[in-house]
Write a protein that holds these residues in place. Structure first.
Motif: not given
Length: 186
Positions: A15-16, A108-111, A114, A131, A135, A140, A148
């Protein structure tokens, strides 16, 4: 600040991702930020490394380990979230051996992370999130600190003279940002 606290870095490389040309600088920026919270004991990058074209990953397979990053192969075998599953298992192993207030750095930017981040914060772990700006805001909002992605030289905690924006979560309901310049510890 005590540097005896353990820090683990979990990088969802799928994802990153970054280019090989930027990999050394980015890995070192991540390490600099993480070291402000303690001693880095784990720095893993998760991807399906074995199935990627060697021409695409050759430089990364040399550069990232030279920066202290362990490449964790996550074969998909038809599963969509193979890397996420391995990251979660490794996070829980870290948590089982390192009581709070240890620090977990998630890149990661994967929700999907959470609820895990929320639970770690509830258990008083410090969670630093790197992220992409796109995202999910819920992810966040749950992290202790958000940078970022990808971190730039301006993101260095201890050496930057330019302004950087951090998002600090100081209560369950509120996230705010502030800027800092000069030498600053988190």
């Amino acid at each position: 600040m005590s540097h005896s606290r353990s820090v683990a870095i979990f990088w969802d490389y799928e994802n990153c991702a970054i280019t090989p040309a930027k990999s050394h600088a980015v890995a070192n920026n991540i390490l600099n930020i993480a070291r402000a919270s303690g001693t880095v004991v784990i720095f893993n990058a998760y991807s399906e490394w074995a199935n990627q074209k060697p021409a695409k990953t050759h430089d990364l397979r040399l550069i990232l380990p030279s920066c202290g990053v362990s490449l964790v192969d996550c074969p998909h075998n038809g599963q969509k979230n193979a890397a996420d599953t391995v990251i979660l298992a490794d996070m829980m192993a870290f948590v089982s051996h390192n009581p709070a207030p240890a620090t977990i750095v998630l890149i990661s930017g994967d929700g999907d992370f959470t609820n895990t981040v929320k639970e770690l914060r509830r258990r008083t772990y410090n969670v630093i999130l790197f992220a992409p700006t796109a995202t999910a805001s819920k992810l966040r909002a749950e992290a202790s600190t958000v940078f970022n992605w990808p971190p730039s030289n301006k993101s260095r905690v201890s050496t930057s003279s330019k302004k950087n924006h951090l998002y600090i979560r100081n209560s369950p309901q509120r996230t705010f940002s502030y800027s800092f310049s000069g030498r600053k510890q988190l």
